[in-house]
Scaffold this motif. Structure first.
Motif, PDB file in Angstrom:
ATOM      1  N   HIS A   1      48.778  41.914  28.544  1.00 32.64           N
ATOM      2  CA  HIS A   1      48.401  40.758  29.352  1.00 32.64           C
ATOM      3  C   HIS A   1      47.928  41.276  30.705  1.00 32.64           C
ATOM      4  CE1 HIS A   1      50.731  37.287  27.181  1.00 32.64           C
ATOM      5  NE2 HIS A   1      49.460  37.347  26.804  1.00 32.64           N
TER       6      HIS A   1
ATOM      7  N   HIS B   1      49.947  42.629  33.580  1.00 31.61           N
ATOM      8  CA  HIS B   1      50.722  43.862  33.357  1.00 31.61           C
ATOM      9  C   HIS B   1      49.834  45.111  33.297  1.00 31.61           C
ATOM     10  CE1 HIS B   1      54.615  41.808  32.618  1.00 31.61           C
ATOM     11  NE2 HIS B   1      53.761  40.802  32.477  1.00 31.61           N
TER      12      HIS B   1
ATOM     13  N   HIS C   1      56.975  37.514  22.375  1.00 32.75           N
ATOM     14  CA  HIS C   1      56.190  36.958  23.497  1.00 32.75           C
ATOM     15  C   HIS C   1      54.917  36.422  22.855  1.00 32.75           C
ATOM     16  CE1 HIS C   1      54.788  36.547  27.571  1.00 32.75           C
ATOM     17  NE2 HIS C   1      53.975  37.583  27.558  1.00 32.75           N
TER      18      HIS C   1
HETATM   19 ZN   LIG Z   1      52.918  38.502  29.149  1.00 29.01          ZN
END
Ligand SMILES: [Zn+2]
Ligand SMILES: [Zn+2]
Length: 248
Positions: free
Chosen positions: A57, A60, A138
């Protein structure tokens, strides 16, 4: 603690980015938006030995783009001859190529860093640190990361919804850092994050000695968030803030 914001950084802040140091080695865990500037303020970026990415993502990893430009073109990096190792999840090479390929720089990141797609089932030795990974649920494939050195351990839960995997993976860790993104659980669709109370409850079940909450907007009521986590954890809880240092 270079950055602790969720997917949008606080004013003057940064998204996920954590410097982990042992002996004279330093690794950067995650590199979200705003992190490269924070890294430069804290350390010489040419001296980071490795960057480890929990999941793909943007909050990150997206500052790998300016970091790669600095490694490719800055005077400092040329003088140091530095090419840090980059350990990223399976599929990262293709994702990085797609992103920087939007402006015909497909190999920007893999040229600047020594890129490895890690095997989440394997341990990674970055002497004197030992790393291991564990998949947590996630929205996309995501890995919690544990760093051990001597007899001590630090466990980072990355981004995750409530799950048993992180409880087992973080068993008896000295310092557990969990996300506490949400003020209320998501009501619709697939869950992807934790509330402060859920983070505290997961930490309590893992037997972690200390808990740090991260991935939180500065717009939240942080005193409430800490009280929620203290209530469910029953041990020491700290709220991540940029510039914080934790000894393990
Ligand atoms: Zn994430
Ligand atoms: Zn995130």
């Amino acid at each position: 603690m270079l950055g602790k914001s969720p997917a949008w950084q606080d004013a003057g802040g940064a998204c996920s980015g954590y410097l982990v140091e042992a002996g004279d080695r330093c690794l950067l865990l995650d590199c979200g938006n705003g992190v490269f500037g924070k890294l430069r303020a804290a350390r010489d970026f040419t001296q980071v030995c490795a960057v480890v990415i929990s999941h793909l993502h943007a909050d990150h990893f997206i500052d790998l783009v300016p970091y790669a430009y600095a490694l490719a073109y800055s005077h400092q990096a040329r003088a140091a001859g530095s090419r840090p190792a980059l350990y990223a999840p399976p599929g990262a090479r293709e994702t990085f190529r797609r992103i920087t390929g939007a402006w015909q720089a497909e190999e920007l990141i893999e040229d600047a860093f020594d890129l490895h797609e890690y095997d989440p089932a394997a341990e990674l030795a970055l002497d004197p640190m030992q790393l291991r990974f564990h998949e947590v649920p996630h929205f996309i494939r995501t890995h919690a990361v544990q760093v051990r050195e001597g007899g001590s351990s630090f466990t980072y839960g990355a981004d995750c919804r409530p799950n048993e995997a992180i409880v087992a993976f973080a068993r008896d860790t000295d310092l557990l850092m969990l996300e506490a993104t949400l003020e209320q659980p998501e009501e619709a669709g697939c869950r992807g994050h934790l509330t402060p109370a859920e983070a505290g409850e997961h930490a309590q079940r893992s037997g972690a000695r200390r808990l740090v909450l991260t991935h939180m907007s500065g717009d939240h009521d942080l005193a409430w968030a800490r009280a929620e986590a203290v209530r469910t954890f029953g041990g020491p809880v700290e709220l991540a803030h940029e510039g914080a240092v934790y000894d393990v």
